[in-house]
Design a protein around this motif. Structure first.
Motif, PDB file in Angstrom:
ATOM      1  N   TRP A   6       0.809  -1.213   0.000  1.00 19.16           N
ATOM      2  CA  TRP A   6       0.000   0.000   0.000  1.00 19.16           C
ATOM      3  C   TRP A   6       0.850   1.274   0.000  1.00 19.16           C
ATOM      4  O   TRP A   6       0.418   2.298  -0.530  1.00 19.16           O
ATOM      5  CB  TRP A   6      -0.976   0.000   1.176  1.00 19.16           C
ATOM      6  N   PRO A 109      -1.650  -4.911  -3.934  1.00 20.23           N
ATOM      7  CA  PRO A 109      -2.010  -4.947  -2.508  1.00 20.23           C
ATOM      8  C   PRO A 109      -3.431  -5.451  -2.233  1.00 20.23           C
ATOM      9  O   PRO A 109      -3.682  -6.036  -1.195  1.00 20.23           O
ATOM     10  CB  PRO A 109      -1.868  -3.496  -2.054  1.00 20.23           C
ATOM     11  N   TRP A 110      -4.345  -5.228  -3.144  1.00 18.14           N
ATOM     12  CA  TRP A 110      -5.735  -5.644  -2.955  1.00 18.14           C
ATOM     13  C   TRP A 110      -5.973  -7.092  -3.370  1.00 18.14           C
ATOM     14  O   TRP A 110      -7.074  -7.594  -3.246  1.00 18.14           O
ATOM     15  CB  TRP A 110      -6.690  -4.719  -3.731  1.00 18.14           C
TER      16      TRP A 110
END
Length: 128
Positions: A6, A109-110
């Motif tokens: 992130w 990141p997701w």
């Protein structure tokens, strides 16, 4: 596999913001799925509406330029500008925060590291 985080996401969105903050876009469009995260963040940073489709005079973003299959569809939209976080090809008409020369699979990141192998296989199957 290369797992991005992130902090890197924030650095990417801020870099795109700096390049676009003085331009007059009607809104921001992000390709589902990966481009949506960038589009929402940039919509907030730039104070622009989030668009439900790419259109003229818009900022268009995606997480990655890999095969070009997704982005080639929108390259001629008048007044638009396209940015990606990662490009696996040398950028020509689009902008890239980071250009990588290898074919390593990128995990954003997701995304789940646990399903990265499955995601990779589904992606390449959809492109063949």
């Amino acid at each position: 596999m290369n797992k991005l985080n992130w902090v890197e996401f924030d650095e990417c969105t801020y870099s795109i913001y700096k390049k676009c903050k003085n331009k007059r876009f009607e809104g921001v469009y992000g390709f589902p799925r990966g481009g949506l995260c960038l589009a929402v963040a940039l919509s907030h940073l730039l104070g622009l509406p989030l668009l439900d489709q790419p259109r003229k005079n818009s900022l268009i973003v995606d997480d990655i330029y890999d095969t070009g299959h997704t982005l080639e569809k929108i390259k001629n939209i008048k007044g638009s500008e396209t940015h990606v976080w990662i490009s696996k090809k040398q950028p020509t008409w689009w902008n890239s925060y980071k250009y990588i020369k290898d074919n390593e699979w990128i995990v954003f990141p997701w995304e789940s590291l646990n399903s990265a192998d499955k995601d990779r296989d589904l992606y390449y199957k959809s492109r063949s």
